[in-house]
Design a protein around this motif. Structure first.
Motif, PDB file in Angstrom:
ATOM      1  N   SER A   7     -11.216  75.508  18.660  1.00 28.62           N
ATOM      2  CA  SER A   7     -10.476  75.989  17.461  1.00 28.62           C
ATOM      3  C   SER A   7      -9.142  74.787  17.358  1.00 28.62           C
ATOM      4  O   SER A   7      -8.571  74.987  16.440  1.00 28.62           O
ATOM      5  CB  SER A   7      -9.928  77.384  17.508  1.00 28.62           C
ATOM      6  N   GLU A   8      -9.122  74.189  18.401  1.00 34.10           N
ATOM      7  CA  GLU A   8      -7.788  73.108  18.384  1.00 34.10           C
ATOM      8  C   GLU A   8      -8.387  71.717  18.673  1.00 34.10           C
ATOM      9  O   GLU A   8      -9.451  71.489  19.315  1.00 34.10           O
ATOM     10  CB  GLU A   8      -6.906  73.518  19.323  1.00 34.10           C
ATOM     11  N   GLU A   9      -7.350  70.919  18.231  1.00 36.69           N
ATOM     12  CA  GLU A   9      -7.824  69.354  18.595  1.00 36.69           C
ATOM     13  C   GLU A   9      -6.669  68.760  18.990  1.00 36.69           C
ATOM     14  O   GLU A   9      -5.564  68.885  18.465  1.00 36.69           O
ATOM     15  CB  GLU A   9      -8.589  68.714  17.249  1.00 36.69           C
ATOM     16  N   PRO A  10      -6.811  67.494  19.839  1.00 38.19           N
ATOM     17  CA  PRO A  10      -5.606  66.864  20.306  1.00 38.19           C
ATOM     18  C   PRO A  10      -5.372  65.848  19.110  1.00 38.19           C
ATOM     19  O   PRO A  10      -5.894  65.759  18.177  1.00 38.19           O
ATOM     20  CB  PRO A  10      -6.380  66.030  21.474  1.00 38.19           C
ATOM     21  N   PRO A  11      -4.000  65.357  19.168  1.00 38.06           N
ATOM     22  CA  PRO A  11      -3.535  64.429  17.912  1.00 38.06           C
ATOM     23  C   PRO A  11      -4.604  63.366  18.073  1.00 38.06           C
ATOM     24  O   PRO A  11      -5.264  62.858  18.914  1.00 38.06           O
ATOM     25  CB  PRO A  11      -2.183  63.951  18.682  1.00 38.06           C
ATOM     26  N   ALA A  12      -4.755  62.838  16.747  1.00 37.04           N
ATOM     27  CA  ALA A  12      -5.586  61.968  16.377  1.00 37.04           C
ATOM     28  C   ALA A  12      -5.394  60.573  17.292  1.00 37.04           C
ATOM     29  O   ALA A  12      -4.272  60.107  17.090  1.00 37.04           O
ATOM     30  CB  ALA A  12      -5.868  61.534  15.008  1.00 37.04           C
ATOM     31  N   PHE A  13      -6.423  59.738  17.531  1.00 36.99           N
ATOM     32  CA  PHE A  13      -6.468  58.321  18.141  1.00 36.99           C
ATOM     33  C   PHE A  13      -7.690  57.885  17.929  1.00 36.99           C
ATOM     34  O   PHE A  13      -8.584  58.303  17.866  1.00 36.99           O
ATOM     35  CB  PHE A  13      -6.039  58.476  19.604  1.00 36.99           C
ATOM     36  N   GLN A  14      -7.834  56.484  18.188  1.00 31.00           N
ATOM     37  CA  GLN A  14      -8.999  55.619  17.902  1.00 31.00           C
ATOM     38  C   GLN A  14      -9.346  55.558  19.622  1.00 31.00           C
ATOM     39  O   GLN A  14      -8.804  55.114  20.522  1.00 31.00           O
ATOM     40  CB  GLN A  14      -8.501  54.360  17.420  1.00 31.00           C
ATOM     41  N   TYR A  15     -10.740  56.013  19.574  1.00 32.28           N
ATOM     42  CA  TYR A  15     -11.328  56.267  20.890  1.00 32.28           C
ATOM     43  C   TYR A  15     -11.968  54.534  21.332  1.00 32.28           C
ATOM     44  O   TYR A  15     -12.644  54.079  20.519  1.00 32.28           O
ATOM     45  CB  TYR A  15     -12.562  57.287  21.053  1.00 32.28           C
ATOM     46  N   SER A  16     -11.739  54.294  22.593  1.00 31.58           N
ATOM     47  CA  SER A  16     -12.332  53.004  22.941  1.00 31.58           C
ATOM     48  C   SER A  16     -12.637  53.276  24.781  1.00 31.58           C
ATOM     49  O   SER A  16     -11.571  53.591  25.340  1.00 31.58           O
ATOM     50  CB  SER A  16     -11.311  51.819  22.872  1.00 31.58           C
ATOM     51  N   PRO A  17     -13.741  53.104  25.089  1.00 29.34           N
ATOM     52  CA  PRO A  17     -14.104  53.213  26.455  1.00 29.34           C
ATOM     53  C   PRO A  17     -13.392  52.046  27.220  1.00 29.34           C
ATOM     54  O   PRO A  17     -13.332  52.282  28.423  1.00 29.34           O
ATOM     55  CB  PRO A  17     -15.479  53.219  26.578  1.00 29.34           C
ATOM     56  N   ASP A  18     -13.158  51.143  26.778  1.00 29.47           N
ATOM     57  CA  ASP A  18     -12.696  49.551  27.274  1.00 29.47           C
ATOM     58  C   ASP A  18     -11.352  49.319  26.667  1.00 29.47           C
ATOM     59  O   ASP A  18     -10.824  49.675  25.721  1.00 29.47           O
ATOM     60  CB  ASP A  18     -13.569  48.519  27.275  1.00 29.47           C
TER      61      ASP A  18
END
Length: 294
Positions: A24-35
């Motif tokens: 029901s909750e989501e962390p603050p938005a950020f752009q995901y990059s594994p590297d």
């Protein structure tokens, strides 16, 4: 652990999906990059190929023949090599890279394989968001990287100065002491672009330790390994100061004890908790010219 949330925090960019709890909750938005990615305002480029590859025409490299293993084996059955239960951080670690002639399953290719255990981002009681494992992780196994924008000191300092006391600080400063007395510094900021490593909380008695590992670039991967066997459902933590399982010079230990007003309470709950989160004053200096006097 209950029913897993179907949402993948990594957005399909990791080798395994990373679940979220509660759904029901989501962390603050950020752009995901594994590297790592290059910061827009400067800093070395982490994708630049800096090292020549080995000429091992075999499925897996041998210490006696591989140019990527000048200091001995790095891993043993996917576990970081710690003969005598002690890790020697005075020797740099290089994995086989893009230019190497060995196979993709070479024993000296571990970090680059990505996530090997199912992990979950979850909401903690006092520490905001955290990261835990959904399955058992044996001691010595690679868990995840701490990836983000690679910055130079000036940009890292500028971003720190813009933070308010209530803002979380994700910037990590890695200092490697070279044989000739120089210090190589790497600044990583996953605030806006980063991976699940940004959700790792501090603990004064952590179950992970960080090791700088180089593959293609001189910019190190900040790899986190299990310091002990970690049970299913256990929160994953590391020591923000770098003192755990790592050599930290007296000069840096002293720096971490300064500026009482800037200290934030630690809620790790460890028996030996110091009561405050580690603090590196070098990035909080008002005048960048003061850095050389610490």
């Amino acid at each position: 652990m209950g029913e897993r949330c179907k949402m993948d925090v990594s957005q399909g960019l990791e080798t395994l999906p990373v679940s979220l709890w509660p759904p029901s909750e989501e962390p603050p938005a950020f752009q995901y990059s594994p590297d790592h990615v290059a910061g827009k305002e400067g800093g070395p480029h982490p994708s630049e190929i800096s090292f020549p590859g080995c000429s091992c025409h075999s499925a897996s490299c041998l210490v006696s023949k591989c140019s990527c293993l000048p200091y001995g084996e790095n891993y043993n059955n996917l576990c970081i090599n710690n003969e005598g239960n002690e890790l020697d951080f005075s020797k740099p670690i290089f994995e086989c890279n893009t230019m190497c002639q060995c196979g993709e399953l070479c024993q000296n290719r571990v970090i680059q394989r990505g996530l090997q255990f199912r992990l979950e981002v979850f909401k903690t009681a006092k520490k905001g968001w955290g990261l835990r494992t959904v399955e058992f992780i044996p001691k010595g196994r690679f868990v995840c990287e701490y990836a983000g924008e690679i910055l130079d000191f000036g940009e890292a300092h500028r971003r720190i100065q813009l933070q308010t006391p209530s803002d979380p600080n994700y910037i990590i400063a890695l200092r490697e002491h070279l044989w000739d007395g120089r210090i190589m510094e790497t600044y990583v900021d996953p605030t806006h672009i980063g991976n699940i490593g940004r959700f790792l909380n501090h603990s004064c008695e952590p179950n992970l330790f960080m090791v700088p590992i180089r593959i293609d670039s001189v910019v190190p991967k900040l790899a986190l390994f299990a310091a002990r066997d970690i049970c299913e459902g256990e929160e994953l933590t590391y020591d923000y100061s770098g003192r755990y399982h790592n050599y930290l010079p007296i000069k840096d230990q002293y720096r971490l004890q300064q500026d009482e007003e800037s200290k934030k309470a630690c809620y790790c709950g460890a028996n030996l908790c110091t009561g405050f989160l580690p603090y590196d004053s070098s990035l909080f200096l008002k005048d960048v010219s003061e850095k050389g006097t610490l």
